[in-house]
Scaffold this motif. Structure first.
Motif, short mmCIF file in Angstrom:
data_model
loop_
_atom_site.label_atom_id
_atom_site.label_comp_id
_atom_site.label_asym_id
_atom_site.label_seq_id
_atom_site.Cartn_x
_atom_site.Cartn_y
_atom_site.Cartn_z
N ILE A 617 0.84 -1.20 0.00
CA ILE A 617 0.00 0.00 0.00
C ILE A 617 0.87 1.25 0.00
N GLN A 618 1.89 1.27 0.83
CA GLN A 618 2.75 2.45 0.92
C GLN A 618 3.51 2.69 -0.37
N GLN A 619 4.00 1.63 -1.00
CA GLN A 619 4.70 1.79 -2.28
C GLN A 619 3.77 2.37 -3.34
N TYR A 620 2.54 1.88 -3.36
CA TYR A 620 1.58 2.40 -4.32
C TYR A 620 1.35 3.90 -4.11
N ILE A 621 1.08 4.28 -2.89
CA ILE A 621 0.78 5.68 -2.59
C ILE A 621 1.98 6.57 -2.90
N VAL A 622 3.16 6.15 -2.48
CA VAL A 622 4.36 6.95 -2.70
C VAL A 622 4.62 7.16 -4.19
#
Length: 640
Positions: A617-622
């Protein structure tokens, strides 16, 4: 009414002037835009301008077109109210559009509703705004001139039906209100042909690179269209230096190519083909898909495959760009104009001819816009099908597009004309509500528990005919076929109605050169664990492995062909929860905490799954926020 048309025309002219001014003050960014391409973008921008203008002028138009008595319309107070609802909202829109000319240099895209949440806690915005007013004085002056122009050029209402008797006056006025109201709705939607209202991603049809989309769009449109979207914020589950160690979207295939040379690639995306109705995945359904089952039997076919979302617009980014459904559908979000990587983007640079086929009316579901952003060189829709002399012009199903049998025949004829090597993809349409089939097949197809079943059986016949014709072509033996569904539809069995079962789809890599030959000898596929958990986003990296592509590339999926899957999970989004699925069960996560654990998942695996999901999730958002959904491709790289 004439005055209203003139006032709308003035606003359209002002937005075009703003677009030109935006272009000239940012010439350093748009250095490679030719005059003809600029004209193309100016023309495309009119669609978005009209939508914004009609939204902002909606109250003014209602006040102008209501079939009210002439004496009311001529009243000074009423006239002033009309003028206010014309000047005020459109002045705000033009000011926002002008302010974006300066902000664009820092954001690289048009402002959307996310701006207000991104800067909600800033206390110095007013001082920054005042500084910017003077720093970009030329933009400020331009905006002031536009607002002055609104006041000077505004035409107040003048009754043109004053001398007509009352019954006829009210009849004509009511008709005008109905007709103009209909045209206004059409204008706000962006036209009659699209299956959904025009969104930001439609700008990609008029540009050569994502940054140019800001020339086509306007700020009021982008804000209005993203009002319902939640802005993304970095959840900071992990520190930046930890994130890539847990889950990294940067890949580099290391295996040797499976086939010599440069094989063709054909990706078939099957509308609504839930695993429940495919015999390979659910033996009870063999009566619906006898041909597809025979293909899967000679393929690298995965028994536990999942879609990332539940609608068609989630499938194309997942399959072709390895971008999952997270929160909102990517192609409908305010980030849809981001630069992104794709199978086509990589293969274009390797000399492939790339194309996408969809039997629905051109523009349906925004596929043509996404394909443009994904760097597909050619798009073929219903318009191109109807223009083909060999096509049956009566093959329209009356709802979604061309019957699969006819469009797949057109697809096969078109492939024969493509220069090799090629990458091409087709998206079927028939197995969609209202679940009709051609008259000649009615009463002749196996019926299941739901109407979808007969459509599945019909498309299976269409696929049989497609492969029968394709197998006679010289390009066939040198081709990798990928067959996958876009999402599930109409579950009837309990196990396919669960939060996990609602995402179960079929997936197979069919390579004729490695399948059974006519003399029954077999060239075996490489050893692949087909029981692994697979996802639509795994197609991109797996294809790169098959092709022996050795340069870094960007994908949220994993290679499931050449190596054991490092993280044997699939990630889906089932509003309002993220789901991570393993062979032992699945976990639902609301972004802050685990809300459910289903199945028999050992505690250690649960911890690892949640850890991986958070990193995912964090990789996607970043990467979405930083507009880095890609990995630069060295110009001298090659498929080896």
């Amino acid at each position: 009414m004439i005055q209203a048309f003139f006032n709308i025309f003035v606003l359209m002219a002002f937005y075009t002037m703003s677009r030109l001014f935006f272009y000239f003050i940012n010439l350093g960014i748009f250095t490679d835009v030719s005059f003809s391409h600029l004209i193309e973008m100016l023309g495309g921008g009119l669609r978005f301008d009209l939508t914004a203008v009609l939204y902002l002028s909606s109250v003014y138009l209602v006040l102008t077109l209501l079939p009210l008595p002439v004496k009311w319309r001529s009243n000074k107070v009423y006239s002033r109210v009309q003028k206010f609802f014309y000047i005020f909202p459109n002045a705000i829109g033009l000011l926002a559009n002008s302010a974006d000319m300066a902000y664009f240099r820092f954001s690289d895209h048009r402002t959307t509703c996310t701006f207000f949440s991104e800067f909600a806690n800033e206390t110095n915005l007013f001082s920054i705004f005042i500084t910017s007013v003077f720093q970009f004085w030329y933009i400020t002056l331009f905006a002031i001139l536009l607002i002055i122009g609104l006041f000077i050029l505004y035409k107040p209402y003048k009754p043109c039906l004053r001398n007509i008797k009352s019954p006829l006056y009210y009849t004509l006025a009511s008709l005008s209100f109905i007709v103009c109201g209909f045209l206004t709705v059409v204008g706000i939607r962006g036209g009659l042909n699209d299956s959904r209202p025009i969104t930001m991603d439609a700008a990609m049809k008029y540009v050569d690179r994502p940054a140019e989309s800001s020339l086509v769009l306007n700020t009021p449109f982008c804000i209005i269209r993203t009002i319902s979207y939640e802005s993304l914020e970095n959840p900071h589950y992990f520190a930046d230096d930890q994130l890539d160690d847990i889950m990294s979207p940067i890949h580099s295939a290391t295996c040797a190519p499976l086939l010599p040379g440069t094989p063709n690639v054909v990706i078939i995306i099957l509308e609504g083909f839930a695993a429940e109705y495919v015999g390979f995945c659910n033996p009870a359904s063999h009566i619906f898909t006898p041909f597809l089952d025979s293909i899967f039997a000679e393929s690298i076919a995965f028994s536990h495959t999942y879609a990332t979302g539940r609608v068609s617009v989630d499938a194309t980014p997942a399959v072709l760009s390895s971008i999952p459904k997270m929160y909102d559908s990517f192609v409908l979000s305010s980030y849809s104009t981001n630069t992104l990587s794709s199978i086509a983007d990589i293969l274009n640079k390797r000399g492939y001819n790339t194309s996408f086929f969809h039997g629905a009316p051109n523009g349906s579901m925004g596929f043509d816009s996404f394909m443009h952003n994904a760097k597909f060189q050619h798009y073929f829709g219903m318009n191109e099908y109807l223009a083909d002399p060999a096509s049956d012009k009566k093959a329209y199903d009356g709802s979604w597009g061309i019957w699969d049998e006819d469009f797949l025949a057109y697809f096969e004829r078109s492939i024969a004309k493509l220069p090799e090597p090629f990458l091409t993809s087709v998206f079927t349409v028939t197995s969609h509500h209202p679940f009709n089939v051609p008259d000649k097949y009615k009463g002749k197809l196996p019926e299941g528990k739901v109407p979808l079943c007969r459509c599945i059986a019909y498309t299976d016949i269409a696929l049989r005919k497609f492969f029968a014709a394709a197998s006679q072509e010289p390009w066939f033996i040198n081709t990798i076929f990928i067959l996958v569904a876009d999402h599930t539809n109409q579950p009837s069995l309990p196990e396919y109605s669960t939060d996990e079962g609602l995402f179960r789809i079929p997936l197979a890599f069919y390579i004729p050169a490695l399948a059974k030959n006519s003399d029954s000898t077999t060239i075996e596929y490489p050893c692949v664990d087909t029981t692994t958990v697979a996802s639509q986003v795994d197609i991109f990296p797996s294809l790169m492995a098959l092709l022996g592509y050795s340069e870094p590339f960007f994908a949220f999926g994993q290679d499931i062909i050449s190596a054991k899957k490092q993280h044997n999970y699939a990630v889906t989004f089932h509003y309002p929860y993220f789901q991570i699925i393993s062979l032992n069960g699945y976990i639902q996560f609301d972004g802050k905490k685990v809300v459910a654990v289903k199945g028999n998942i050992p505690a250690a695996e649960q911890q690892e799954m949640v850890r991986y999901l958070k990193a995912y999730i964090q990789q996607y958002i970043v990467h979405v926020l930083n507009n880095t959904l890609y990995c630069p491709i060295p110009s001298n790289s090659a498929i080896k």
